[in-house]
Design a protein around this motif. Structure first.
Motif, PDB file in Angstrom:
ATOM      1  N   ASN A   1       6.539  -3.933   8.237  1.00 63.15           N
ATOM      2  CA  ASN A   1       7.498  -2.669   8.261  1.00 63.15           C
ATOM      3  C   ASN A   1       7.039  -1.775   9.367  1.00 63.15           C
ATOM      4  O   ASN A   1       6.038  -1.676   9.946  1.00 63.15           O
ATOM      5  CB  ASN A   1       7.599  -2.066   6.933  1.00 63.15           C
TER       6      ASN A   1
ATOM      7  N   SER B   1      12.394  -2.836   9.746  1.00 63.58           N
ATOM      8  CA  SER B   1      12.363  -1.306   9.861  1.00 63.58           C
ATOM      9  C   SER B   1      13.224  -1.000   8.561  1.00 63.58           C
ATOM     10  O   SER B   1      14.530  -0.870   9.040  1.00 63.58           O
ATOM     11  CB  SER B   1      12.476  -0.856  11.277  1.00 63.58           C
ATOM     12  N   ALA B   2      12.579  -0.241   7.720  1.00 66.21           N
ATOM     13  CA  ALA B   2      13.290   0.268   6.921  1.00 66.21           C
ATOM     14  C   ALA B   2      14.150   1.569   7.351  1.00 66.21           C
ATOM     15  O   ALA B   2      15.254   1.987   6.917  1.00 66.21           O
ATOM     16  CB  ALA B   2      12.567   0.661   5.601  1.00 66.21           C
ATOM     17  N   ALA B   3      13.691   2.336   8.339  1.00 69.72           N
ATOM     18  CA  ALA B   3      14.107   3.319   8.985  1.00 69.72           C
ATOM     19  C   ALA B   3      15.331   2.894   9.782  1.00 69.72           C
ATOM     20  O   ALA B   3      16.366   3.504   9.499  1.00 69.72           O
ATOM     21  CB  ALA B   3      13.104   4.137   9.940  1.00 69.72           C
TER      22      ALA B   3
ATOM     23  N   ASP C   1       9.593  -0.098  14.331  1.00 77.08           N
ATOM     24  CA  ASP C   1      10.200   0.702  15.214  1.00 77.08           C
ATOM     25  C   ASP C   1       9.382   1.657  15.978  1.00 77.08           C
ATOM     26  O   ASP C   1       9.392   2.251  16.756  1.00 77.08           O
ATOM     27  CB  ASP C   1      11.500   1.562  14.547  1.00 77.08           C
ATOM     28  N   LEU C   2       7.940   1.801  15.042  1.00 76.94           N
ATOM     29  CA  LEU C   2       7.104   2.791  15.607  1.00 76.94           C
ATOM     30  C   LEU C   2       6.218   2.207  16.893  1.00 76.94           C
ATOM     31  O   LEU C   2       5.990   1.123  17.002  1.00 76.94           O
ATOM     32  CB  LEU C   2       5.863   3.027  14.664  1.00 76.94           C
TER      33      LEU C   2
ATOM     34  N   HIS D   1       0.988  -1.264  -0.055  1.00 72.57           N
ATOM     35  CA  HIS D   1      -0.160  -0.087   0.016  1.00 72.57           C
ATOM     36  C   HIS D   1       0.697   1.303  -0.023  1.00 72.57           C
ATOM     37  O   HIS D   1       2.158   1.220   0.477  1.00 72.57           O
ATOM     38  CB  HIS D   1      -0.845  -0.015   1.242  1.00 72.57           C
ATOM     39  N   VAL D   2       0.345   2.275  -0.526  1.00 75.74           N
ATOM     40  CA  VAL D   2       1.222   3.537  -0.458  1.00 75.74           C
ATOM     41  C   VAL D   2       1.607   3.960   0.793  1.00 75.74           C
ATOM     42  O   VAL D   2       0.738   3.835   1.965  1.00 75.74           O
ATOM     43  CB  VAL D   2       0.272   4.709  -1.161  1.00 75.74           C
ATOM     44  N   ASP D   3       2.911   4.507   0.943  1.00 77.15           N
ATOM     45  CA  ASP D   3       3.277   4.926   2.238  1.00 77.15           C
ATOM     46  C   ASP D   3       3.482   3.819   3.179  1.00 77.15           C
ATOM     47  O   ASP D   3       3.942   4.155   4.401  1.00 77.15           O
ATOM     48  CB  ASP D   3       2.147   6.219   2.873  1.00 77.15           C
ATOM     49  N   HIS D   4       3.661   2.808   2.713  1.00 71.86           N
ATOM     50  CA  HIS D   4       3.797   1.563   3.735  1.00 71.86           C
ATOM     51  C   HIS D   4       5.256   1.321   3.700  1.00 71.86           C
ATOM     52  O   HIS D   4       6.046   0.552   4.595  1.00 71.86           O
ATOM     53  CB  HIS D   4       2.996   0.266   3.403  1.00 71.86           C
ATOM     54  N   GLY D   5       6.179   2.031   2.890  1.00 73.14           N
ATOM     55  CA  GLY D   5       7.555   1.915   2.883  1.00 73.14           C
ATOM     56  C   GLY D   5       8.325   1.198   1.873  1.00 73.14           C
ATOM     57  O   GLY D   5       9.301   0.605   2.101  1.00 73.14           O
ATOM     58  N   LYS D   6       7.497   0.969   0.588  1.00 71.32           N
ATOM     59  CA  LYS D   6       8.379   0.229  -0.309  1.00 71.32           C
ATOM     60  C   LYS D   6       9.672   0.935  -0.714  1.00 71.32           C
ATOM     61  O   LYS D   6      10.677   0.300  -0.840  1.00 71.32           O
ATOM     62  CB  LYS D   6       7.374   0.071  -1.490  1.00 71.32           C
TER      63      LYS D   6
HETATM   64  N1  LIG Z   1       9.077   4.998  11.325  1.00 73.37           N
HETATM   65  C1  LIG Z   1       9.429   4.409  10.141  1.00 73.37           C
HETATM   66  N2  LIG Z   1       8.966   5.023   8.971  1.00 73.37           N
HETATM   67  C2  LIG Z   1       9.194   4.666   7.962  1.00 73.37           C
HETATM   68  C3  LIG Z   1       9.745   3.208   7.834  1.00 73.37           C
HETATM   69  N3  LIG Z   1       9.713   3.079   6.650  1.00 73.37           N
HETATM   70  C4  LIG Z   1       9.174   4.064   5.815  1.00 73.37           C
HETATM   71  N4  LIG Z   1       8.878   4.749   6.524  1.00 73.37           N
HETATM   72  C5  LIG Z   1       8.211   6.230   6.392  1.00 73.37           C
HETATM   73  O1  LIG Z   1       6.998   6.061   5.796  1.00 73.37           O
HETATM   74  C6  LIG Z   1       6.843   7.039   4.723  1.00 73.37           C
HETATM   75  C7  LIG Z   1       6.549   6.375   3.542  1.00 73.37           C
HETATM   76  O2  LIG Z   1       7.520   5.555   2.907  1.00 73.37           O
HETATM   77  P1  LIG Z   1       8.110   5.457   1.296  1.00 73.37           P
HETATM   78  O3  LIG Z   1       9.006   4.467   1.315  1.00 73.37           O
HETATM   79  O4  LIG Z   1       7.885   6.360   0.681  1.00 73.37           O
HETATM   80  O5  LIG Z   1       6.705   4.358   1.099  1.00 73.37           O
HETATM   81  P2  LIG Z   1       6.153   3.927  -0.472  1.00 73.37           P
HETATM   82  O6  LIG Z   1       5.430   2.519   0.026  1.00 73.37           O
HETATM   83  O7  LIG Z   1       7.137   3.675  -1.083  1.00 73.37           O
HETATM   84  O8  LIG Z   1       5.217   5.038  -0.815  1.00 73.37           O
HETATM   85  P3  LIG Z   1       4.795   5.391  -2.360  1.00 73.37           P
HETATM   86  O9  LIG Z   1       6.022   5.068  -3.246  1.00 73.37           O
HETATM   87  O10 LIG Z   1       4.193   6.706  -2.111  1.00 73.37           O
HETATM   88  O11 LIG Z   1       3.716   4.238  -2.539  1.00 73.37           O
HETATM   89  C8  LIG Z   1       8.083   7.756   4.564  1.00 73.37           C
HETATM   90  O12 LIG Z   1       7.893   9.074   5.426  1.00 73.37           O
HETATM   91  C9  LIG Z   1       9.045   6.958   5.172  1.00 73.37           C
HETATM   92  O13 LIG Z   1      10.113   7.618   5.856  1.00 73.37           O
HETATM   93  C10 LIG Z   1      10.105   2.521   8.873  1.00 73.37           C
HETATM   94  O14 LIG Z   1      10.580   1.462   8.915  1.00 73.37           O
HETATM   95  N5  LIG Z   1       9.946   3.143  10.115  1.00 73.37           N
END
Ligand SMILES: Nc1nc2c(ncn2[C@@H]2O[C@H](COP(=O)(O)OP(=O)(O)OP(=O)(O)O)[C@@H](O)[C@H]2O)c(=O)[nH]1
Length: 592
Positions: free
Chosen positions: A204, A240-242, A207-208, A105-110
């Motif tokens: 993913n 955790s991608a972060a 860490d939150l 899903h969008v913003d889940h951290g791909k």
């Molecule tokens: N705390 C935390 N935040 C994360 C993590 N992974 C990603 N984020 C945050 O989540 C947000 C979305 O991450 P993206 O990697 O852009 O997500 P995406 O799924 O690629 O989103 P789209 O490309 O828009 O579909 C960003 O603000 C990241 O910094 C994680 O493991 N921990």
């Protein structure tokens, strides 16, 4: 008289030879051959090259039984033209790295996850340290390479598949631990399932503080994804991608799933692969990232890529380093194409640039011809015909509804309409309008789309029309069910009339160990097409009805052959051709 009578002497004829060479083989004068060719409508001098089909006609007339001489084994590494489908000897297959796509899903951290994975190799001290974005990259874990497609999301994944290119071996499904399963998570699951690739779940953002991995696992079970902890067989890794936590475990999980999948390819053959992305570089001309899937691609190879060609002038790996060759599962940037290809285009190594250009010309011609005929996709009107012909065992449906409850109810009701002949399979059921993504999924899976109490986005409608995907919308459940039921039973079947497309006359009959009989034909009028309906006429009598399963010009499979040309024809289920038979090609047209 057929070419199969036992008194005939077998003569082996290569796939191309001069008239003089043929005369020598048949122990007659070149003039005799030229005369025979003329009566068959071919004008050729004695030094002119003719193809096997033409030569075979003359051989048959002179009382021989022609046989195609097997091409000499190529020198190892020699590029040659060969059909893509040609299977590899199992003994030649070697393990290859898995190709992984990240969905979610969008913003889940791909994107963050792809970045975090990429960083592991920088941390591992790779020379240069900086990775170029080329659409795909490789990392190493425990001595094993893993290839990641760098375009996240299932839209790109399914767009490739809709173009017939399956590049992904394993899908990593990213689900944010704080957010849980969301609509695009479900879409991604269904797209991966439709492609038949194994899924690894990466939970993913653990860490939150709000992370709740258990809730995610629970939610996934509703969509048929049962993780190992819950007794299922889906591998699930908290990451955790972060912070980088769990990334190593994820890579190990990928290696594990790859090992079970036994991914293999033959590296010792001319390279072939798929374009991942391509662009026009102002300094270097057209550049394309290609994922090599079989064989080895080498600098200097002549290649055909979709509707363009060229010579591989230089190759770069994902760190921007020059490389001379690339084997299976390796992404490389290639320079030297004449034009910018499209993502999803297939690349093939061929003998030389001249051959490459010829193939491109032929492809363009075939595409133009095909554009004039309708796409042969599934639709409810012709469903019954397809089922009766044994061509369709499954009706694939993508279902979009206004509310979730209806989706479940309709899904259940539709699935119960399955018959012993046809199973109804709903590969994606969700709420919301019919979107472009749904059309792509239908296109890639050869399915239809049903919308219930929902609208069709204009873009989706346009795309569906362009690619021939059927979208049906309903507001009343029983009407929807009744239509499908009628379609399954052929009651929706409209009235058709037969339209004759062309005729081919059988002039020789050849045996093939693989396909049975090949009729060496001359197209007398109209056009004959592969896949077309056909009937075999002997005098006025119809002796067989079937489909044209094989159509060859020279040694190449072709889609169609126009009047005035020779070709080899195979008709499904028929192996009793006689010289003089006429094959009539036709199609059914709906009478409105
Ligand atoms: N705390 C935390 N935040 C994360 C993590 N992974 C990603 N984020 C945050 O989540 C947000 C979305 O991450 P993206 O990697 O852009 O997500 P995406 O799924 O690629 O989103 P789209 O490309 O828009 O579909 C960003 O603000 C990241 O910094 C994680 O493991 N921990």
């Amino acid at each position: 008289m057929t070419a199969k009578s036992s008194s005939r002497t077998t003569v082996r004829i290569p796939d191309a030879l001069t008239v003089k060479e043929l005369a020598d083989l048949l122990r007659v004068s070149p003039v005799e051959v030229i005369k025979r060719l003329m009566t068959n409508g071919v004008m050729a001098g004695q030094n002119q090259t003719i193809d096997y089909d033409t030569a075979a006609l003359v051989a048959v007339e002179l009382g021989f039984e022609p046989e195609l001489e097997a091409a000499a084994e190529p020198e190892p590494g020699t590029p040659l033209i060969e059909p893509e489908e040609e299977p590899d000897d199992p003994a030649s297959l070697k393990p290859r790295p898995p190709v992984v796509t990240i969905l979610g899903h969008v913003d889940h951290g791909k994107t963050s996850l792809l970045d975090a994975i990429r960083k592991t190799r920088v941390a591992a001290g790779e020379a240069g340290g900086i990775t170029q974005h080329i659409g795909a990259y490789q990392v190493e874990r425990d001595g094993q390479l893993i290839t990641f497609i760098d375009t996240p999301g299932h839209a790109a994944f399914t767009a490739m598949r809709a173009r017939g290119a399956q590049v992904t071996d394993i899908a990593v499904l990213v689900v944010a631990a704080d957010d849980g399963v969301m609509p695009q998570t479900v879409e991604a699951i269904n797209h991966a399932k439709a492609a038949g690739v194994p899924i690894i779940v990466a939970i993913n953002k653990i860490d939150l503080p709000a992370a709740n991995p258990d809730r995610v696992k629970q939610q996934l079970t509703e969509y048929g994804i049962v993780v190992e902890e819950y007794g299922g067989d889906t591998v699930c890794v908290p990451v955790s991608a972060a912070t980088g936590q769990g990334i190593g475990d994820l890579l190990e999980a990928i290696n594990l799933v790859a090992e079970i999948s036994e991914l293999k390819a033959n590296p010792n053959r001319p390279g072939s692969g798929v374009v991942i992305e391509a662009e026009l570089d102002p300094h270097r001309g057209p550049i394309a990232t290609v994922l090599v899937q079989r064989g080895t691609l080498r600098q200097g190879d002549a290649v055909v890529v979709g509707e363009t060609s060229g010579k591989v002038r230089a190759m770069l790996d994902d760190t921007g380093k020059r490389v001379k060759e690339a084997g299976p599962s390796t992404p490389v940037v290639i320079l030297g194409l004449e034009d910018v290809p499209e993502a999803g285009d297939r690349l093939r190594v061929v003998a030389d640039e001249k051959v490459a250009r010829q193939i491109v010309e032929e492809r363009k011609r075939q595409r133009e011809a095909q554009e004039q005929t309708q796409h042969a996709r599934v639709n409810l009107d012709t469903l019954f015909n397809e089922i009766s012909a044994g061509k369709l065992k499954e009706l694939i449906i993508i279902l979009k509804t206004d509310v979730r409850g209806t989706a479940e109810a309709i899904k259940g009701a539709l699935e119960r309409l399955s018959t012993p002949e046809v199973k109804i399979r709903i590969i994606h059921a969700a709420t919301g309008p019919v979107t472009d993504n749904d059309v792509m999924l239908a296109e890639a899976s050869n399915g239809i789309i049903i919308g219930f109490n929902t609208r069709v986005e204009p873009g989706a409608k346009k795309r569906a029309e362009a690619v021939g995907v059927e979208i049906r919308t309903y507001n009343i459940i029983y009407q929807l069910l009744e239509d499908i039921e009628k379609a399954l039973q052929g009651m929706l079947e409209p009235v058709y009339k037969t339209v004759v497309d062309g005729h081919a006359e059988v002039r020789a009959v050849f045996k093939s160990s693989r396909v049975g009989q090949i009729a060496g034909c001359y197209v007398t009028d109209g056009v004959v097409r592969r896949g077309s309906l056909a009937r075999v006429l002997r005098g006025k009598e119809e002796v067989w009805k079937g489909r044209c399963e094989g159509l060859k010009r020279f040694q190449d499979d072709v889609r169609e052959v126009q009047a005035g040309y020779e070709c080899g024809i195979v008709i499904s289920g028929f192996d009793k051709f006689q010289v003089g038979d006429v094959i009539e090609f036709y199609h059914e047209e709906r009478v409105s």
